[in-house]
Design a protein around this motif. Structure first.
Motif, PDB file in Angstrom:
ATOM      1  N   SER A  42       0.808  -1.222   0.000  1.00  0.00           N
ATOM      2  CA  SER A  42       0.000   0.000   0.000  1.00  0.00           C
ATOM      3  C   SER A  42       0.844   1.275   0.000  1.00  0.00           C
ATOM      4  N   ASP A  43       2.112   1.174   0.362  1.00  0.00           N
ATOM      5  CA  ASP A  43       3.039   2.308   0.445  1.00  0.00           C
ATOM      6  C   ASP A  43       2.641   3.283   1.555  1.00  0.00           C
ATOM      7  N   LYS A  44       2.027   2.761   2.610  1.00  0.00           N
ATOM      8  CA  LYS A  44       1.651   3.580   3.761  1.00  0.00           C
ATOM      9  C   LYS A  44       2.310   2.994   5.007  1.00  0.00           C
ATOM     10  N   VAL A  45       3.275   3.732   5.519  1.00  0.00           N
ATOM     11  CA  VAL A  45       4.073   3.257   6.655  1.00  0.00           C
ATOM     12  C   VAL A  45       3.197   3.005   7.880  1.00  0.00           C
ATOM     13  N   ILE A  46       2.220   3.840   8.101  1.00  0.00           N
ATOM     14  CA  ILE A  46       1.344   3.651   9.273  1.00  0.00           C
ATOM     15  C   ILE A  46       0.579   2.324   9.172  1.00  0.00           C
ATOM     16  N   LYS A  47       0.157   1.953   7.963  1.00  0.00           N
ATOM     17  CA  LYS A  47      -0.521   0.655   7.790  1.00  0.00           C
ATOM     18  C   LYS A  47       0.432  -0.496   8.086  1.00  0.00           C
ATOM     19  N   VAL A  48       1.698  -0.337   7.681  1.00  0.00           N
ATOM     20  CA  VAL A  48       2.693  -1.381   7.958  1.00  0.00           C
ATOM     21  C   VAL A  48       2.877  -1.520   9.463  1.00  0.00           C
ATOM     22  N   ASN A  49       3.040  -0.398  10.152  1.00  0.00           N
ATOM     23  CA  ASN A  49       3.205  -0.442  11.609  1.00  0.00           C
ATOM     24  C   ASN A  49       2.028  -1.123  12.284  1.00  0.00           C
ATOM     25  N   MET A  50       0.815  -0.777  11.866  1.00  0.00           N
ATOM     26  CA  MET A  50      -0.377  -1.371  12.478  1.00  0.00           C
ATOM     27  C   MET A  50      -0.467  -2.872  12.173  1.00  0.00           C
ATOM     28  N   ALA A  51      -0.167  -3.265  10.935  1.00  0.00           N
ATOM     29  CA  ALA A  51      -0.237  -4.678  10.560  1.00  0.00           C
ATOM     30  C   ALA A  51       0.805  -5.497  11.311  1.00  0.00           C
ATOM     31  N   VAL A  52       2.000  -4.943  11.461  1.00  0.00           N
ATOM     32  CA  VAL A  52       3.059  -5.647  12.201  1.00  0.00           C
ATOM     33  C   VAL A  52       2.663  -5.777  13.668  1.00  0.00           C
ATOM     34  N   ARG A  53       2.136  -4.706  14.242  1.00  0.00           N
ATOM     35  CA  ARG A  53       1.700  -4.754  15.639  1.00  0.00           C
ATOM     36  C   ARG A  53       0.608  -5.802  15.827  1.00  0.00           C
ATOM     37  N   ASP A  54      -0.354  -5.834  14.903  1.00  0.00           N
ATOM     38  CA  ASP A  54      -1.448  -6.794  14.999  1.00  0.00           C
ATOM     39  C   ASP A  54      -0.984  -8.240  14.807  1.00  0.00           C
ATOM     40  N   SER A  55       0.125  -8.417  14.083  1.00  0.00           N
ATOM     41  CA  SER A  55       0.615  -9.777  13.839  1.00  0.00           C
ATOM     42  C   SER A  55       1.226 -10.400  15.082  1.00  0.00           C
ATOM     43  N   GLY A  56       1.718  -9.558  15.997  1.00  0.00           N
ATOM     44  CA  GLY A  56       2.350 -10.081  17.203  1.00  0.00           C
ATOM     45  C   GLY A  56       3.783 -10.529  16.982  1.00  0.00           C
ATOM     46  N   ILE A  57       4.334 -10.229  15.832  1.00  0.00           N
ATOM     47  CA  ILE A  57       5.713 -10.599  15.495  1.00  0.00           C
ATOM     48  C   ILE A  57       6.519  -9.314  15.425  1.00  0.00           C
ATOM     49  N   GLY A  58       7.759  -9.362  15.862  1.00  0.00           N
ATOM     50  CA  GLY A  58       8.605  -8.176  15.892  1.00  0.00           C
ATOM     51  C   GLY A  58       8.937  -7.652  14.496  1.00  0.00           C
ATOM     52  N   MET A  59       9.166  -6.354  14.426  1.00  0.00           N
ATOM     53  CA  MET A  59       9.473  -5.700  13.156  1.00  0.00           C
ATOM     54  C   MET A  59      10.738  -6.262  12.522  1.00  0.00           C
ATOM     55  N   LYS A  60      11.778  -6.481  13.326  1.00  0.00           N
ATOM     56  CA  LYS A  60      13.028  -7.015  12.767  1.00  0.00           C
ATOM     57  C   LYS A  60      12.833  -8.412  12.204  1.00  0.00           C
ATOM     58  N   GLN A  61      12.043  -9.229  12.896  1.00  0.00           N
ATOM     59  CA  GLN A  61      11.783 -10.579  12.390  1.00  0.00           C
ATOM     60  C   GLN A  61      11.041 -10.514  11.065  1.00  0.00           C
ATOM     61  N   ILE A  62      10.090  -9.623  10.960  1.00  0.00           N
ATOM     62  CA  ILE A  62       9.341  -9.487   9.712  1.00  0.00           C
ATOM     63  C   ILE A  62      10.239  -8.926   8.621  1.00  0.00           C
ATOM     64  N   ALA A  63      11.026  -7.911   8.942  1.00  0.00           N
ATOM     65  CA  ALA A  63      11.904  -7.292   7.951  1.00  0.00           C
ATOM     66  C   ALA A  63      12.933  -8.277   7.423  1.00  0.00           C
ATOM     67  N   ASN A  64      13.345  -9.216   8.261  1.00  0.00           N
ATOM     68  CA  ASN A  64      14.393 -10.152   7.850  1.00  0.00           C
ATOM     69  C   ASN A  64      13.878 -11.519   7.412  1.00  0.00           C
ATOM     70  N   GLY A  65      12.639 -11.874   7.755  1.00  0.00           N
ATOM     71  CA  GLY A  65      12.195 -13.231   7.467  1.00  0.00           C
ATOM     72  C   GLY A  65      10.927 -13.367   6.655  1.00  0.00           C
ATOM     73  N   LEU A  66      10.160 -12.293   6.520  1.00  0.00           N
ATOM     74  CA  LEU A  66       8.903 -12.389   5.792  1.00  0.00           C
ATOM     75  C   LEU A  66       9.163 -12.522   4.298  1.00  0.00           C
ATOM     76  N   VAL A  67       8.349 -13.339   3.646  1.00  0.00           N
ATOM     77  CA  VAL A  67       8.412 -13.498   2.198  1.00  0.00           C
ATOM     78  C   VAL A  67       7.026 -13.204   1.636  1.00  0.00           C
ATOM     79  N   CYS A  68       6.960 -12.211   0.767  1.00  0.00           N
ATOM     80  CA  CYS A  68       5.707 -11.820   0.127  1.00  0.00           C
ATOM     81  C   CYS A  68       5.804 -12.148  -1.354  1.00  0.00           C
ATOM     82  N   ASN A  69       5.014 -13.089  -1.799  1.00  0.00           N
ATOM     83  CA  ASN A  69       5.032 -13.531  -3.203  1.00  0.00           C
ATOM     84  C   ASN A  69       6.432 -13.908  -3.677  1.00  0.00           C
TER      85      ASN A  69
END
Length: 104
Positions: A42-69
């Motif tokens: 979406s290119d909206k940083v606030i949405k990313v912050n909210m989605a990461v918070r709702d996921s319950g997983i840390g930002m660094k873990q998502i930044a380093n381990g998430l795979v999208c498509n």
């Protein structure tokens, strides 16, 4: 005939092992991580912050381990012309974010 039987058993074992690994993730967690990918797109940083918070997983873990498509979060954002979120995720990554930023 014996070789065909052995190769069939080995192939079946590999396929079953792959299915077992894919089923380890809880469907609710998977759904939350999909929302993180959608927020990155979406290119909206606030949405990313909210989605990461709702996921319950840390930002660094998502930044380093998430795979999208099939892409890491920074590459996924760049492919979808989401430069703000690409920069944001690059800064949160353990990788050399200067190198990732050079791709922008």
């Amino acid at each position: 005939m014996k070789k065909i039987l052995i190769s069939t058993i080995i192939s079946a074992g590999i396929l079953l092992a792959g299915n077992a690994q894919a089923s380890n993730i809880d469907s609710s967690v998977e759904e939350k991580l999909v929302k993180v990918c959608e927020a990155i797109k979406s290119d909206k940083v606030i949405k990313v912050n909210m989605a990461v918070r709702d996921s319950g997983i840390g930002m660094k873990q998502i930044a380093n381990g998430l795979v999208c498509n099939g892409y890491d979060p920074v590459s996924f954002a760049l492919i979808n012309n989401a430069e703000k979120t690409a920069k944001f995720m690059a800064k949160r990554s353990n990788d050399n974010h200067q190198e990732l930023m050079a791709n922008l």
